[in-house]
Design a protein around this motif. Structure first.
Motif, short mmCIF file in Angstrom:
data_model
loop_
_atom_site.label_atom_id
_atom_site.label_comp_id
_atom_site.label_asym_id
_atom_site.label_seq_id
_atom_site.Cartn_x
_atom_site.Cartn_y
_atom_site.Cartn_z
N LEU A 251 0.81 -1.22 0.00
CA LEU A 251 0.00 0.00 0.00
C LEU A 251 0.84 1.27 0.00
O LEU A 251 0.30 2.36 -0.17
CB LEU A 251 -0.94 0.01 1.23
CG LEU A 251 -2.14 -0.93 1.16
CD1 LEU A 251 -2.89 -0.91 2.47
CD2 LEU A 251 -3.06 -0.55 0.01
N GLU A 252 2.11 1.12 0.19
CA GLU A 252 2.96 2.32 0.19
C GLU A 252 3.02 2.89 -1.22
O GLU A 252 3.17 2.16 -2.20
CB GLU A 252 4.37 1.96 0.67
CG GLU A 252 4.41 1.52 2.13
CD GLU A 252 5.82 1.27 2.60
OE1 GLU A 252 6.76 1.57 1.82
OE2 GLU A 252 6.01 0.77 3.72
N HIS A 253 2.90 4.22 -1.30
CA HIS A 253 2.93 4.89 -2.60
C HIS A 253 3.37 6.33 -2.38
O HIS A 253 3.62 6.76 -1.25
CB HIS A 253 1.55 4.84 -3.27
CG HIS A 253 0.48 5.51 -2.46
ND1 HIS A 253 -0.19 4.86 -1.44
CD2 HIS A 253 -0.05 6.76 -2.52
CE1 HIS A 253 -1.07 5.67 -0.90
NE2 HIS A 253 -1.01 6.85 -1.55
N PHE A 254 3.47 7.04 -3.49
CA PHE A 254 3.85 8.45 -3.43
C PHE A 254 2.87 9.25 -4.29
O PHE A 254 2.57 8.86 -5.42
CB PHE A 254 5.27 8.64 -3.96
CG PHE A 254 5.72 10.08 -3.98
CD1 PHE A 254 6.27 10.66 -2.84
CD2 PHE A 254 5.57 10.86 -5.13
CE1 PHE A 254 6.67 11.98 -2.86
CE2 PHE A 254 5.96 12.18 -5.14
CZ PHE A 254 6.51 12.75 -4.01
N PRO A 255 2.36 10.36 -3.76
CA PRO A 255 2.51 10.86 -2.37
C PRO A 255 1.54 10.13 -1.44
O PRO A 255 0.49 9.67 -1.86
CB PRO A 255 2.16 12.34 -2.51
CG PRO A 255 1.22 12.38 -3.67
CD PRO A 255 1.60 11.30 -4.61
N MET A 256 1.91 10.04 -0.17
CA MET A 256 1.13 9.30 0.80
C MET A 256 0.85 10.21 2.01
O MET A 256 1.74 10.91 2.49
CB MET A 256 1.90 8.05 1.24
CG MET A 256 1.09 7.11 2.11
SD MET A 256 1.87 5.48 2.25
CE MET A 256 3.50 5.91 2.82
N ASP B 42 -1.79 10.16 7.74
CA ASP B 42 -2.63 9.18 8.42
C ASP B 42 -2.35 7.78 7.93
O ASP B 42 -2.19 6.83 8.73
CB ASP B 42 -4.10 9.53 8.20
CG ASP B 42 -4.47 10.88 8.83
OD1 ASP B 42 -3.75 11.30 9.77
OD2 ASP B 42 -5.44 11.49 8.36
N LEU B 43 -2.30 7.62 6.62
CA LEU B 43 -2.01 6.30 6.06
C LEU B 43 -0.60 5.86 6.42
O LEU B 43 -0.36 4.68 6.71
CB LEU B 43 -2.19 6.33 4.54
CG LEU B 43 -1.95 5.01 3.81
CD1 LEU B 43 -2.90 3.93 4.32
CD2 LEU B 43 -2.11 5.19 2.30
N MET B 44 0.33 6.79 6.44
CA MET B 44 1.71 6.44 6.78
C MET B 44 1.81 5.94 8.21
O MET B 44 2.47 4.93 8.50
CB MET B 44 2.61 7.65 6.56
CG MET B 44 4.10 7.36 6.61
SD MET B 44 5.10 8.84 6.32
CE MET B 44 4.53 9.29 4.70
N SER B 45 1.11 6.62 9.13
CA SER B 45 1.12 6.17 10.53
C SER B 45 0.42 4.84 10.67
O SER B 45 0.85 3.97 11.45
CB SER B 45 0.47 7.23 11.40
OG SER B 45 -0.89 7.44 11.01
N LEU B 46 -0.68 4.65 9.92
CA LEU B 46 -1.40 3.37 9.98
C LEU B 46 -0.51 2.23 9.51
O LEU B 46 -0.45 1.16 10.15
CB LEU B 46 -2.67 3.45 9.12
CG LEU B 46 -3.48 2.15 9.01
CD1 LEU B 46 -4.02 1.74 10.38
CD2 LEU B 46 -4.61 2.33 8.01
N LEU B 47 0.22 2.42 8.42
CA LEU B 47 1.09 1.37 7.91
C LEU B 47 2.25 1.10 8.85
O LEU B 47 2.65 -0.06 9.04
CB LEU B 47 1.62 1.76 6.53
CG LEU B 47 0.58 1.90 5.40
CD1 LEU B 47 1.25 2.28 4.10
CD2 LEU B 47 -0.21 0.62 5.24
N SER B 48 2.78 2.14 9.48
CA SER B 48 3.88 1.93 10.42
C SER B 48 3.41 1.16 11.64
O SER B 48 4.11 0.26 12.13
CB SER B 48 4.49 3.27 10.82
OG SER B 48 3.51 4.08 11.47
#
Length: 1679
Positions: A523-528, A531-537
């Protein structure tokens, strides 16, 4: 048999041994005949270790001369051997021939000790490796020169040691007897010259030093064996290479005749400044125009636009005319102006390197009709040659793999026993260690030890390489520290942890966690967003925590020793360690990128049996192929260093020849890394562009040989490695044993499914109002698992109930059911209940035929169903007894529950009358649809309907009449297909109709017709009209050839789904890594005036790009292909995998700096390694996996069909058997010799083999006249060529006249003669036409090309080389299957061409879409798809389709002649279009390769398995009729020899044949007569050998003969030919003995000398006759 090694032990080599060898040399001529049977032992070859049968080496034998233990070398080669401490065998010549010291010499013994010592070999290896590393470095410091001098001294010392130890020239084991020593000596000599002489300035002498890298090969025995194997491959490839060169030469000559000088045609601005000059012949201008501004250039093009005078060629814009001026494109390196450049162009087409550019150049300059020429070369010829090379390499590899078991069988039995004893000792020691460890543990932890044993057993399921024995200290350490002994509380904790980790739900939970973790990564992509970045981490942290808990629980339950004994657990522990490290070191970017990500995917593979099986096969394959892989790496390294030394200085000095600004290029050989990447690119198939640049800077003399060397040897190594890996993966079995984790996962899924089914069934049982009895039976626990998602109303259907009953019974499927379930047709049970016409369904399937024949021959009366196959069916259908019982039981239940109603008498009579009428209607409809004329009509309508789609191009609005006709045609076609569907509905019923998948396809096509008609009527629904391309799918259901191919493709492809998922997971891994490496880094600031990006010194990041003074037009653009998300990553990787557009992607990657940073030239150059790893592990290995599994499925399906080809129909199998007769067929029956003397003389002349040789030489000379031509040749040369062509025409005309005189009408019975006659007629016409209508209308090369067509006589069987005929046989035998597959390829291309016309016809012309290659018309669309089929040029087309924004295209552009507006593309549709077509076409083409290669591999076995055909028996009886005109069925024994010599092969027996005939032991009747049947059976047995199959054939021949001759005269054989011969010989001996006895009685008074002579003569005659008797007796015993 070889002499056993036990007969000769390890004996020191002494003076007596040397004297014995010298005496043997003196007697060599006398003993030569006795030594012929000796062969060298494979176990005692030089370089191998001494077998264990010789025991330990005694003192005094190491590094000392010993007598050779191999009798072959000791007796014939006169050698002695030396063993080092590692038991390696070294062999030396003992006898001095030239400058060789005696083996007893102390100096030679000392040199031998140095040479065989392992440290000396290690010193040489380290020196070579060090020298190789130094050679790849540039700008070395001065102190490196001392190291190089030291290494040179070591090499010189090595040569001196070898010369002293081996001698200069003393045999095969001397210094000069080894070719590697020649290379070593030459390199050292040249290095000494360059180091200490004035010639050091010559760069070529410095380049020779790079050959030192190849010295690694003789230092490794495995590499030496690989070189020997490749040399054998080259010997077997000699015929294929000769055929390839011959074909390339012929195609090059045709190319010269068709395209010579055409690529110089350019668009010149006209009129010029000097208006008084005119061009009378637009393409005949010979003057040179050098001004660039006078030619027309497309936007962004480097070379001028090409043009031609044909209507289908490229046209110049207004204000320009087409003239022949300037140079050829690509710096003058692409042309057909002479034979050399034409040959290079043909080689480029065959290797598929940038072929789309050459297509476009030729089609622009000559016309689109010549695309046929390129299709023949770049597709069919390239396909055939690639298949041929792969087939020969596969055959060689299979022989090599079969040789290894044979070598092990040939090993001495005592040696094998010794090896087995050592293995048993190792196993016993391992068991002892395990027992000691178990004893070490107390009895309180027996449970834990059981767990450990279970784990070890589970570990044994995966075969691994045996591990080395651990030292005793480590064993004690593991016993003490790695098996924990704690309190009972700890034991309970271990038991609790064990219950958790072994529970099936735990494995299911872990699988879900792994899948979620992979989804988080994807699900990682650019630009991200944040919120999504924290969820994935957070998700990644949770997954890491779960993995940590899993590892802790497993260590507690299994102890550290048991945990780390399993490789999967080691992988899990690495994931945990690296995950925790990444959390602690979160600031360090990319720490888990290349380690943690792959291991997560590997962790998922633990639960998938295919992944585990594939990895096991891959591991074992790499262990076996490690030497081959090492050889490939050495060759790539050597090529890079050699290219760097040879061309590096030229690239640095002549950079201005390539670029006007003298800037550095991306692909050069100035340093090692760029040279390595250039070689890697060449091996990937892209070499022509770098070759152009190399020729610009270094010339053609060195560049072309270097590139040809890299291409030929590198591709040979890669293809051999590819064949080896594919052969390994072809042993893949999807039914291999499943691992414990996978079983737990299946068990957990089964439990969850059972629970869900039970809940659903309870809900259904409570909600449905059904009788109690039915409800009880439905809710029976034995059926719950099989009726999960079906209601009781569905179960009331008889067939549905039977289906679930079969599933719950647990019985095994029949082969018929399995084969049908894998195809597009319905199951046998369904097909038997459908009264469908044989031509409309799959009842003609062999499996169904067998099923029906078996059921028909059983003799049991079949009962008929009272209900029809559908709601309105009246056709009686047979069912089995079991189905009848079930049906009666269901019927009784329905009666009990009141579901059966009674009708009145009136109602029954009316229903019976209506039913009879309805039944007659259905029978009539059935007769109509099953009629062959109706089926032909529907097939013709289908072809017409499909063909009309090709007419709807962008010009359809301008052709009003055709458009109206097409509209009416669509309506007529729709009505016809609807009528056909209604007729089949009435004839078969709805249920039977929709049970056939082909009819479902027809129904879908009818729906498409209806939707397209609706779309035409209403403008709002106009997009529905674009679905018309699906109409072509109906062709699949109408033609049996396509059905067969489609079924075969499904059967060979469906089992590979699991392997395909593994390959997709590998690509997903690389895509995820690519996203983490390059996401957001492909953006750049573009200068719109130049179309290039700004330099990093002008713009460094996005903010500077936006803050420029004229920032309104400064776009911060992203590359169209990038790694901003996983989807884009997949598309980018696909382009890299097809090597289309991959250079642009790699350039963006190595220029990337950071997110929102301006790219810089080669800032991140080592990112090349990412793409190198992907090509090796993401492309090459998955390709081998898929093809290997497809071949495995192909072989299985072929075995199921009895060994016949699965891609041909039943009718074509007869054609295939007829083609197979070509393997044994004789040449065409010769014409009778004329009775006239003059005609007979001419007949003898033209049939003589010398006459044929002369004709072949004339054809070759005529081809040579084309080779010597060029574009700018003088008029004298043209005149000479004209007269030479006239002479050849006269000679070939004379040949034709002579053959007509000799053969008369028989001349035209041969297709070769008809071809020659047509060549003569057209050649004479071609010579006379220019004299009548002018030279302008007749090409000057017409006569030459017509005469050149006779060169195919070289491929004629019996006339040309036999190797060519043998190599052409696989293609001829595969033609039926290849034609069927080609039909499917054409249909797929047709459908996609129509789809492209509907969607991309108006796309803006740029990149890969231009005036030649576009989707405006059907022909241009097919041209585009042909390029995509060969995986070339599709990146440029997709690039043009990506133009979907205002900045790239104009959505409101008016297209003249049509109502469609805009020239924008649709990226999503384009991606789907090209990706789907690439996958489908790849799958079909792979099967084409498999068909041809498998046919090639089966030909040797067919030749060995000799068979007799009907023609052979027919010719036998024709000859018999000549010898038995009265038809007595008997032949006199005296005529048997003449009869056998008169037969045709293979029954033919050449004279003298009496001994063979006597050995046959034929039965003889009274009068010494032999019956016809006995002779036929004996001759058949002689040809076909002894086998069960032969006995069956002989019985069939005998029974057939008896049926054909019912009144055959019975006879009793009184003797045989062998007995009669023995009687004759015995009578002769008795007569001679009696005669000699009488002579001795009458000559008692004669002197003793004559008597003695007579006795000697008699004894001699007796011995001769006794020898004959013994010979006949031996023959009889053999028979």
């Amino acid at each position: 048999m070889l002499t056993s090694p036990e007969l000769k032990g390890l004996v020191p080599f002494t003076a007596e041994s040397l004297e014995l060898i010298e005496n043997h040399i003196a007697k060599k001529c006398n003993e030569e005949h006795e030594e012929e049977d000796l062969k060298p032992s494979r176990d005692l070859q030089a370089g191998k270790t001494l077998p264990l049968i010789y025991g330990n080496l005694p003192q005094g034998t190491v590094s000392e001369p010993l007598e050779d233990v191999d009798p072959y070398y000791y007796v014939k080669r006169n050698t002695f051997m030396v063993l080092n401490r590692n038991r390696v065998i070294f062999r030396f010549n003992a006898v001095s021939i030239f400058c060789t010291l005696s083996p007893l010499s102390s100096l030679r013994r000392a040199a031998i000790k140095v040479l065989v010592h392992p440290l000396f070999r290690l010193l040489i290896l380290i020196s070579v490796l060090s020298d190789s590393i130094l050679m790849c470095m540039s700008n070395l410091p001065e102190w490196i020169l001392a190291i190089e001098n030291t290494l040179l001294g070591i090499y010189t010392f090595e040569i001196l040691v070898k010369v002293i130890a081996r001698g200069i020239w003393a045999g095969s084991f001397s210094f000069l007897g080894d070719l590697w020593n020649w290379l070593d000596f030459s390199v050292t000599l040249f290095e000494l010259i360059t180091r200490f002489s004035p010639l050091s300035s010559l760069p070529m002498l410095k380049t020779i030093r790079t050959l030192r890298i190849l010295k690694i090969i003789p230092l490794n025995y495995g590499l030496q064996s690989i070189v020997v194997t490749l040399a054998q491959c080259l010997k077997k490839l000699f015929g294929a290479i000769a055929l390839a060169l011959f074909s390339l030469t012929v195609f090059s000559l045709f190319g010269m005749g068709l395209f010579m000088g055409n690529l110089k045609h350019k668009c010149l601005r006209w009129p010029q400044e000097y208006e008084n000059e005119t061009l009378h012949n637009r393409t005949g201008s010979q003057y040179y125009i050098s001004e660039r501004e006078n030619f027309y250039y497309m936007e962004g093009a480097r070379y001028a636009l090409l043009c031609g005078n044909r209507t289908d060629a490229g046209q110049c814009p207004e204000g320009y005319v087409c003239v022949k001026a300037g140079t050829n494109p690509d710096n003058g390196f692409t042309s057909f102006d002479n034979f050399g450049w034409a040959l290079l162009a043909m080689f480029r087409l065959v290797t598929q390197d940038y072929p789309e550019l050459l297509y476009h150049q030729i089609l622009y300059a000559s016309g689109k009709v010549y695309m046929i020429f390129f299709v023949m070369i770049s597709f069919w010829f390239a396909f055939y040659m690639a298949s041929l090379f792969l087939g020969i390499l596969t055959m060689t590899y299979e022989k090599e793999t079969q040789r290894a078991p044979e070598e092990s069988k040939d090993m001495d039995p005592k040696c094998q026993q010794t090896v087995k004893e050592l293995e048993e000792e190792n196993e016993a020691s391992e068991k002892t260690t395990q027992i000691e460890m178990k004893k070490r543990s107390p009895t309180s932890i027996n449970t834990t030890l059981d767990i450990l044993e279970d784990t070890a057993l589970g570990h044994k399921e995966e075969p691994e390489t045996p591990k080395k024995k651990c030292p005793l200290c480590w064993q004690k350490f593991t016993k003490t520290c790695c098996i924990w002994k704690c309190s009972p509380c700890w034991i309970k904790l271990t038991e609790f942890a064990d219950r958790i980790i072994t529970h099936p739900v735990a494995d299911l939970f872990l699988v879900i966690c792994i899948i979620l973790n992979i989804c988080f990564l994807a699900l990682e992509h650019f630009p991200m967003g944040e919120d999504l970045m924290s969820l994935l981490s957070i998700g990644n942290l949770v997954c890491t925590g779960i993995y940590t808990i899993e590892m802790i629980l497993k260590i507690i339950a299994m102890h550290p020793y048991g945990y780390f004994q399993i490789s999967w657990n080691i992988c899990d522990s690495i994931i945990v360690v690296w995950g925790l490290t990444a959390i602690l070191l979160a600031d360090i970017e990319g720490i888990t990128l290349f380690i943690s990500f792959p291991l997560i995917f590997i962790k998922l593979g633990k639960y998938g049996p295919p992944f585990k099986n594939l990895m096991h096969i891959l591991g074992s394959a790499f262990v076996a192929l490690k030497d081959l892989v090492l050889m490939l790496c050495i060759f790539i390294y050597f090529s890079a260093v050699f290219g760097m030394k040879l061309f590096g200085q030229s690239y640095r000095d002549c950079a201005c020849h390539i670029d006007q600004d003298c800037q550095r290029q991306r692909w050069h050989m100035s340093d090692f890394f760029h040279a390595y990447m250039t070689v890697f690119r060449i091996l990937c198939g892209e070499w022509i562009e770098t070759l152009w640049e190399c020729m610009e800077v270094a010339g053609q003399v060195w560049c072309i040989p270097f590139y040809m060397m890299v291409i030929s040897i590198g591709n040979l190594l890669i293809l051999y490695l590819f064949v080896a890996l594919v052969s390994s993966f072809s042993s893949y079995d999807a039914t291999m044993e499943v691992s414990k984790e996978a079983k737990n996962l299946q068990l957990a899924m089964a439990r969850i499914k059972t629970g869900i089914n039970s809940v659903l069934l309870k809900i259904l049982c409570t909600e449905r109002s059904v009788p109690t009895e039915a409800t009880d039976q439905t809710c029976d626990p034995s059926v719950k698992e099989n009726i999960s998602e079906h209601t009781l109303s569905e179960l009331s259907n008889t067939q549905t109930f039977l289906r679930y009953k079969d599933q719950s019974s647990g019985t095994e499927k029949t082969p018929v059911t399995e084969s049908e379930s894998q195809s597009l047709i319905a199951s046998p049970s369904v097909s038997e209940t459908m009264p469908i016409a044989s031509g409309e369904s799959d009842i003609e399937n062999l499996d169904n035929r067998e099923t029906r024949s078996k059921s028909g021959n059983g003799g049991s009366k079949e009962k008929m169903k009272q209900s029809s196959s559908s709601e309105c069916s009246t056709v009686d259908i047979a069912i089995s007894e079991e189905e009848e019982m079930v049906y009666e039981r269901e019927k009784s239940k329905l009666r009990k529950n009141g579901y059966e109603r009674k009708s009145s008498t009136g109602q029954v009579s009316r229903e019976s009358r209506n039913g009879k009428i309805w039944k007659n209607i259905r029978k009539t409809c059935c007769k109509i649809v099953e009629n062959s004329w109706f089926q032909c009509f529907i097939g013709l309508v289908t072809l017409l309907c499909t063909g009309t789609l090709a007419l709807e191009d962008i010009y359809i609005d301008q052709r009003k009449t055709i458009k109206i006709l097409l509209e009416y045609g669509d309506m007529i076609f729709a009505y016809i297909f609807i009528l056909e569907m209604l007729l089949k509905w009435v004839a078969y019923g709805f249920k039977a109709y929709f049970s056939n998948n082909w009819y479902k396809l027809d129904f879908m096509v009818v729906i498409v017709f209806c939707l397209s008609l609706i779309g035409k009527m209403q403008e709002d629904l106009n997009p529905l009209n674009s679905m018309k391309f699906l109409r072509a799918l109906r062709v699949l259901s109408q033609f049996e050839r396509m059905k067969v191919v489609l079924r075969a493709l499904i059967k060979t492809t469906l089992p590979t789904v699991s392997v395909l998922l593994v390959c997709l997971m590998i690509w997903l891994l690389f895509s995820v890594i690519g996203v983490n490496l390059f996401a957001g880094k492909f953006y750049e600031c573009i200068d719109p005036t130049r179309g290039e990006r700004f330099s990093v010194f002008e713009v460094m990041n996005k903010s500077q790009c936006e803050n420029l003074l004229f920032n309104e037009s400064m776009p911060w653009e992203n590359a169209k292909l990038n790694f901003d998300n996983v989807g884009n990553g997949f598309l980018s990787l696909l382009q890299v995998a097809t090597f289309n557009g991959w250079i642009t992607i790699m350039n963006s990657a190595i220029d990337s700096v950071g997110v929102n940073m301006q790219p810089s030239f080669e800032h991140n150059i080592y990112m090349y390694t990412y793409f190198i790893i992907f090509v090796m592990f993401g492309l090459f290995l998955p390709l081998c996996m898929l093809i290997g599994v497809i071949i495995s499925n192909f072989s299985k399906q072929k075995i199921k069909q009895g060994g016949s080809n699965i891609f041909i129909t039943v009718k074509q199998k007869k054609q295939y058997r007829a083609l197979k007769k070509l393997l044994y067929a004789d040449s065409q029956k010769p014409a009778p010799r004329p009775m006239n003397k003059f005609q007979g003389f001419i007949f003898d002349l033209v049939t003589h083999h010398i006459f044929n040789v002369i004709i072949i030489l004339l054809i070759c000379f005529q081809a040579t006249t084309i080779m010597i031509q060029n574009d700018e040749q003088s008029p004298e040369m043209e005149n000479a060529i004209f007269w030479m062509n006239s002479i050849f025409v006269m000679l070939f005309t004379l040949e034709c006249i002579l053959k007509l005189t000799a053969f008369h009408c028989h001349y035209f019975t041969s297709a070769w003669n008809v071809h020659d006659f047509m060549v003569v007629v057209f050649s004479i016409t071609g010579l006379l036409l220019p004299l009548t209508i002018g030279e302008y209308f007749v090409p000057p090369s017409l006569v030459q090309l017509i005469l050149l067509s006779r060169i195919i006589h070289i491929l004629r069987p019996g006339k040309g080389p036999k190797v060519f005929h043998d190599l052409m046989l696989p293609l001829m035998l595969s033609l039926p299957a290849l034609l069927n597959i080609s039909l499917l390829v054409f249909l797929v291309m047709f459908i996609y061409a129509i789809f492209g016309m509907y969607n991309f016809a108006y796309v803006k012309k740029e990149a890969g879409i231009n005036d030649v290659s576009n989707f405006e018309t059907f022909g241009s669309s097919m041209l585009c798809l042909f390029q995509v089929t060969t995986f070339s040029g599709w990146d440029g087309m997709l690039d043009a389709i990506f133009n979907s924004q205002w900045s790239d295209c104009d959505p409101d552009k008016i297209n003249p002649g049509t109502q469609v507006r805009g020239d924008c593309g649709s990226p999503s549709v384009g991606i789907f279009y090209f990706v789907s077509y690439i996958l489908i076409s790849w799958l079909i083409i792979v099967n084409m390769y498999i068909v041809l290669i498998m046919e090639f591999l089966s030909i040797p076995s067919k030749k060995k398995a000799r068979t007799l055909s009907e023609d052979d028996f027919r010719r036998f009886f024709q000859v018999w009729n000549r010898f038995d005109p009265d038809r007595t069925q008997y032949l006199d024994s005296s005529k048997l020899s003449d009869f056998a010599a008169a037969l045709d092969p293979p029954l033919f027996m050449a004279k003298p044949n009496k001994g063979q005939l006597v050995a046959m032991d034929l039965p003889m009747a009274a009068g010494d007569r032999i019956h016809c049947l006995d002779i036929l059976l004996a001759f058949t047995k002689r040809v076909m050998g002894k086998d069960e199959r032969v006995e069956k054939i002989l019985s069939e021949i005998e029974s057939g003969f008896m049926l054909a001759n019912p009144f055959k005269i019975t006879y009793e054989p009184i003797t045989t030919t062998l007995k009669r011969k023995q009687e004759a010989v015995s009578a002769t001996i008795i007569q001679r003995a009696y005669k000699s006895y009488r002579l001795r009685q009458n000559d008692k008074n004669v002197s003793d000398i004559p008597v003695i002579d007579d006795v000697r003569d008699d004894l001699t005659s007796k011995s001769v006759h006794s020898g004959k008797i013994e010979e006949k007796a031996s023959i009889q015993t053999q028979i």
